[in-house]
Design an enzyme around this catalytic site. Structure first.
Site, PDB file in Angstrom:
ATOM      1  N   GLU A 249       0.861  -1.186   0.000  1.00  0.00           N
ATOM      2  CA  GLU A 249       0.000   0.000   0.000  1.00  0.00           C
ATOM      3  C   GLU A 249       0.886   1.221   0.000  1.00  0.00           C
ATOM      4  O   GLU A 249       1.931   1.245   0.659  1.00  0.00           O
ATOM      5  CB  GLU A 249      -0.900   0.021   1.243  1.00  0.00           C
ATOM      6  CG  GLU A 249      -1.630   1.365   1.377  1.00  0.00           C
ATOM      7  CD  GLU A 249      -2.838   1.350   2.278  1.00  0.00           C
ATOM      8  OE1 GLU A 249      -2.841   0.557   3.232  1.00  0.00           O
ATOM      9  OE2 GLU A 249      -3.763   2.139   2.013  1.00  0.00           O
ATOM     10  N   CYS A 439      -6.739   1.132   2.556  1.00  0.00           N
ATOM     11  CA  CYS A 439      -7.598   2.329   2.518  1.00  0.00           C
ATOM     12  C   CYS A 439      -7.314   3.202   1.309  1.00  0.00           C
ATOM     13  O   CYS A 439      -8.205   3.874   0.810  1.00  0.00           O
ATOM     14  CB  CYS A 439      -7.412   3.145   3.796  1.00  0.00           C
ATOM     15  SG  CYS A 439      -8.114   2.310   5.211  1.00  0.00           S
ATOM     16  N   ASN A 570     -12.283  -3.128   0.127  1.00  0.00           N
ATOM     17  CA  ASN A 570     -11.240  -3.243   1.151  1.00  0.00           C
ATOM     18  C   ASN A 570     -11.862  -2.985   2.512  1.00  0.00           C
ATOM     19  O   ASN A 570     -12.264  -1.865   2.777  1.00  0.00           O
ATOM     20  CB  ASN A 570     -10.139  -2.210   0.911  1.00  0.00           C
ATOM     21  CG  ASN A 570      -9.180  -2.139   2.083  1.00  0.00           C
ATOM     22  OD1 ASN A 570      -8.497  -3.112   2.402  1.00  0.00           O
ATOM     23  ND2 ASN A 570      -9.151  -0.999   2.767  1.00  0.00           N
ATOM     24  N   GLU A 571     -11.952  -3.984   3.316  1.00  0.00           N
ATOM     25  CA  GLU A 571     -12.474  -3.896   4.683  1.00  0.00           C
ATOM     26  C   GLU A 571     -13.573  -2.842   4.821  1.00  0.00           C
ATOM     27  O   GLU A 571     -13.591  -2.050   5.750  1.00  0.00           O
ATOM     28  CB  GLU A 571     -11.349  -3.660   5.694  1.00  0.00           C
ATOM     29  CG  GLU A 571     -10.531  -2.393   5.541  1.00  0.00           C
ATOM     30  CD  GLU A 571      -9.667  -2.095   6.761  1.00  0.00           C
ATOM     31  OE1 GLU A 571      -8.950  -2.986   7.234  1.00  0.00           O
ATOM     32  OE2 GLU A 571      -9.722  -0.940   7.244  1.00  0.00           O
TER      33      GLU A 571
HETATM   34  O1  AHR Z   1      -2.556  -1.505   6.617  1.00  0.00           O
HETATM   35  C1  AHR Z   1      -2.907  -0.215   6.971  1.00  0.00           C
HETATM   36  C2  AHR Z   1      -4.388   0.016   6.841  1.00  0.00           C
HETATM   37  O2  AHR Z   1      -5.076  -0.822   7.704  1.00  0.00           O
HETATM   38  C3  AHR Z   1      -4.996  -0.285   5.508  1.00  0.00           C
HETATM   39  O3  AHR Z   1      -4.911   0.765   4.630  1.00  0.00           O
HETATM   40  C4  AHR Z   1      -6.416  -0.547   5.833  1.00  0.00           C
HETATM   41  O4  AHR Z   1      -6.999  -1.420   4.909  1.00  0.00           O
HETATM   42  C5  AHR Z   1      -6.381  -1.047   7.241  1.00  0.00           C
HETATM   43  O5  AHR Z   1      -7.243  -0.364   8.035  1.00  0.00           O
END
Ligand code: AHR
Length: 834
Positions: A249, A439, A570-571
């Site tokens: 990321e 995120c 994503n989550e």
């Molecule tokens: O890994 C850091 C963050 O943790 C990521 O962006 C998110 O998906 C999670 O909350």
């Protein structure tokens, strides 16, 4: 109390339970102690109200400013289920709505959007017909009404209401010495049992989660060395051959200023305050006079700003300085348009005393934008050099995309990756790479959702954007570069893109709507879905028939990238808004590209969180949609050690698991021996459950010193150093010693209270026939393992590390092992190659 009457009838024992209602019920009070405390429940006792715990919290909007719950109102439906509404703030045109069967697990919150800019004190009433009435007030005191469907997923348009103020009358109770407003209910003993069980389990879990290895001297004062027997069977099962991958990321400067080899910061003069407060087009640049940035006839519409250089020198400071090595060559390039005749530039790398380290001359001509290149060879090494662009006398020229790359990039790729960093990642031999992030993928609001197609093509035409982590993304490290990196290191690409909703922690947009912001409007969803389909076409299509595949070929990769997996979401909070969009996207992909394995999401936390429960429920109901789902949890070492059976009872016929983000942490946050051992213990259980867990990736992977958004991370780095942590070594040892068959083993002789601290796992690689035995001793004493069914031949090598729990670095060493006994020192991890 229950009266149980046993009746004998035709030989059958019939048990009739008569509930004596009046005696059985308990009064409870549901309320919120304060705006950030969420929904609580208290029980009536002889001495007054006794708090039992928190039932749920607010999920609305961004961390810090939002996540508040005002005036919760709870109603009970005819079928005994529950509905909750609450006010989230005093400016957004929405309220929160949630559903629960039992008061303890709540469906993720929905935030229906109303026509007024405030929805104050929403209050909910159950109707006989199963629907619900919700009333709220506006700041001007107007009352409004909205009707909700029985499932609490559909809400009518709000209308003016003349309801009496009495609708807002609340009960009051003294809880913990505080007078609070709330709702009174009567619950049956069975219902109370569910609630007290839930809180007991949470308390037990909380206690176990606090276990820390470096408190072992206190917790295990008289512990003697432990002896165990490991029995190795000849039973095997097939497991995933992709268990260990990486999560990339752009967080903590992982991309620009990190893995992406570009040494110039703000090369395109596109920094804006939206990226970071105080940033502007000239950030990271300096000159003796103000730098003139204009937007007339830009190089690209996606890169509207450029600098106009007169008789001056402008300097770029790079990313905390530019680190150069003596004798190394650097590729310089920039676009120039002249406003007057042919002109020359001198390009230099200089140290902090303006001593020249490297120099080149650039001759330019013409008033159209044109790219010019030069090679700079560093005479000396310097960790904090600057780039100087010197306009010779009489010059007036526009410059843009000012770039400097080391020629020594990973695999010598142009527009390539920083070699040392990429090499450490490659050494991990990850089986897949997830990108472009967590995120950052779903973004800070709808406007910031990551669009993969903005990240391909000529660099000047890529669309830069702000990053949810508070800086700028050039997109120089874009989808082409990600796919190429995967190919270079032999990993499967696993792009993860938004499910039509932004990050649930997004700030308010201009309409005052935060969080998921209602998702991409339905009339724009077809275009968004097409964008995702285009990705598959771009990655796998035939350039002779597909315009998207032709772009890939034009970029230098005519052969398909062979994309197999695609993550959607994503989550996310698994709201109705999410589910509708996710389903639409999956159906379209399944229809056009049934071979693509879709990965869904079940929220940001493990069981029994609301998103996890709803996410899995949805995925199981629609098991045809996705191949696997992405689970995330960042937890304490204690949690990992006590949840080693997490996947034991997962349904093997349902979608598989991608544990896409996880890390063990201690209050010190940095990875250490303790966290690495907790992860190693857990990974042995993941191998054991490798028939249901398909992939895992530790997160986050990279963090640049001085720019950390998150801790712990797997690899820390600066401009000159790369520091893999103990977490990295655990990942690497599992990855390079992996197999596709799990060999059943059992450990015996270990006292019950120590079982969670010891692990063994054996896998076999069916292609090479090699077996790998992993052993973990997370105890403060030596562990001797006698092998039953295995005699280790002389000359066998083991690899691993050990140390004190709080140590933040480890040395991986090789050891010779033989015979029928293996001795592990305290706090040790070993892999034996057989
Ligand atoms: O890994 C850091 C963050 O943790 C990521 O962006 C998110 O998906 C999670 O909350």
């Amino acid at each position: 109390m229950k009266r149980i009457i046993r009746l004998g009838m035709t030989g059958l024992l019939v048990v009739v339970v008569i509930a004596i209602h009046a005696q059985e019920t308990k009064q409870v009070f549901i309320y919120s102690p304060s705006e950030r405390a969420g929904l609580h429940i208290a029980q009536q006792t002889e001495t007054g109200w006794k708090e039992l715990g928190q039932l749920c919290s607010s999920d609305y909007g961004t961390w810090g400013a939002e996540k508040r719950m005002y005036h919760p109102s709870v109603a009970r439906a005819n079928d005994g289920s529950w509905r909750l509404v609450f006010q989230v703030n005093d400016k957004s045109p929405l309220f929160a709505a949630a559903y629960s069967k039992d008061l303890v697990s709540w469906r993720p919150q929905d935030y229906p959007i109303m026509t007024t800019s405030q929805c104050l004190q929403p209050t909910v009433f159950a109707n006989e017909n199963g629907s619900f009435d919700i009333y709220f007030k506006t700041k001007g005191g107007e009352k409004r009404w909205v009707s909700a469907s029985n499932d609490f997923r559909r809400f009518s348009k709000d209308e003016k209401s003349l309801i009496d103020d009495v609708a807002w009358t609340r009960d009051t109770a003294m809880v913990n010495g505080l007078s609070v407003d709330g709702c009174l209910f009567e619950l049956s003993a069975a219902e109370m049992g569910v609630i007290t069980d839930y809180f007991n389990r949470l308390a037990q879990d909380g206690k176990q989660s606090q276990e820390r290895m470096y408190e072992d001297a206190k917790n295990f004062p008289d512990l003697q060395p432990v002896e165990a027997v490991l029995t190795i069977t000849n039973q095997e099962k097939t497991i995933s051959d992709k268990l260990i991958g990486i999560f990339f990321e752009d967080i903590s400067y992982a991309a620009d200023g990190g893995l992406y080899g570009e040494l110039i910061q703000n090369r395109d003069f596109e920094y804006v305050p939206k990226d970071h407060r105080g940033w502007k087009a000239t950030t990271a640049w300096s000159a003796s006079k103000p730098i003139n940035v204009v937007q007339v006839d830009p190089l690209s519409k996606n890169n509207p700003r450029y600098a106009v250089l007169g008789n001056d020198t402008i300097y770029n400071e790079g990313w905390d300085g530019i680190a150069v090595n003596a004798g190394e060559k650097y590729d310089f390039s920039m676009f120039v348009r002249n406003y007057n005749a042919k002109k020359s530039f001198i390009i230099q790398l200089v140290d902090s005393n303006d001593v020249v380290l490297a120099k080149a001359t650039l001759k330019t001509e013409g008033s159209d934008w044109k790219k010019y290149d030069a090679v700079l060879t560093a005479k000396r090494s310097c960790t904090k050099a600057r780039l100087a662009v010197i306009g010779v006398k009489g010059i007036k020229a526009g410059i843009d995309m000012v770039s400097l790359f080391p020629q020594e990039t990973f695999m010598h790729r142009k527009n390539g990756l920083r070699k040392d960093l990429a090499q450490v990642i490659a050494d991990l031999k990850p089986k897949f790479v997830r990108f472009p992030g967590g995120c950052m993928s779903h973004g800070q609001g709808l406007e910031n959702i990551y669009h993969w197609n903005h990240t391909i093509g000529p660099l000047q035409d890529r669309k830069p954007d702000f990053n949810i982590w508070g800086y700028h993304q050039t997109r120089g490290l874009g989808f082409f570069e990600f796919f190429q990196f995967c190919e270079d290191i032999g990993a499967e690409p696993l792009p993860v893109l938004a499910a039509g909703v932004p990050c649930q922690n997004s700030n308010n947009n201009r309409d005052g709507i935060g969080g998921q912001q209602g998702g991409i409007p339905m009339d724009q969803m077809p275009a968004y879905i097409q964008e995702l389909l285009n990705l598959i076409e771009w990655a796998n299509g035939d350039p002779t028939t597909s315009k998207w595949a032709k772009m890939r070929a034009d970029a230098g990769h005519p052969a398909p990238f062979n994309l197999k997996y695609l993550g959607i979401g994503n989550e996310d909070i698994i709201s109705t808004v999410f589910e509708e969009r996710y389903e639409m996207i999956c159906r379209a992909i399944r229809e056009k590209y049934p071979e693509i394995k879709i990965c869904g999401t079940v929220g940001p936390f493990h069981a029994p969180s609301a998103d996890y429960l709803e996410g899995w429920d949805f995925s199981k109901k629609h098991s045809d949609l996705q191949y696997m789902v992405d689970e995330h949890y960042y937890e304490s070492t204690g949690w990992f050690m006590h949840h080693r059976d997490y996947y034991d009872n997962y349904d093997r016929h349902m979608p598989k698991v991608y544990l896409g983000e996880y890390a063990a942490s201690t209050p010190e946050k940095r990875p250490n021996v303790e966290t690495a051992l907790a992860e190693a213990l857990y990974l042995t259980d993941i191998e054991r459950n490798g028939d249901v867990v398909e992939m895992t990736s530790y997160a986050p992977m990279l963090a640049k010193d001085g720019h950390r958004n998150w801790d712990p991370d797997m690899i820390y780095f600066s401009n000159t150093e790369v520091c893999p942590t103990p977490a990295y070594e655990t990942q690497r040892l599992f990855s390079v010693n992996s197999g596709d068959r799990y060999v059943a083993t059992s450990l015996s002789g270990i006292p019950l209270q120590l079982k969670h601290r010891i692990a063994a796992s054996m896998v076999r690689d069916s292609k090479t026939g090699k077996k790998y035995l992993k052993l973990v001793n997370a105890l403060p004493v030596e562990l001797t393992i006698s092998l039953n069914g295995l005699m280790i031949p002389e000359g066998t090598l083991a690899e691993g590390f050990d140390g004190q729990p709080e140590e933040q670095s480890v040395e991986v060493k090789s050891f010779e092992v033989k015979g029928e006994k293996i001795v592990l020192p305290p706090y040790a991890f070993r892999v034996i190659r057989l």
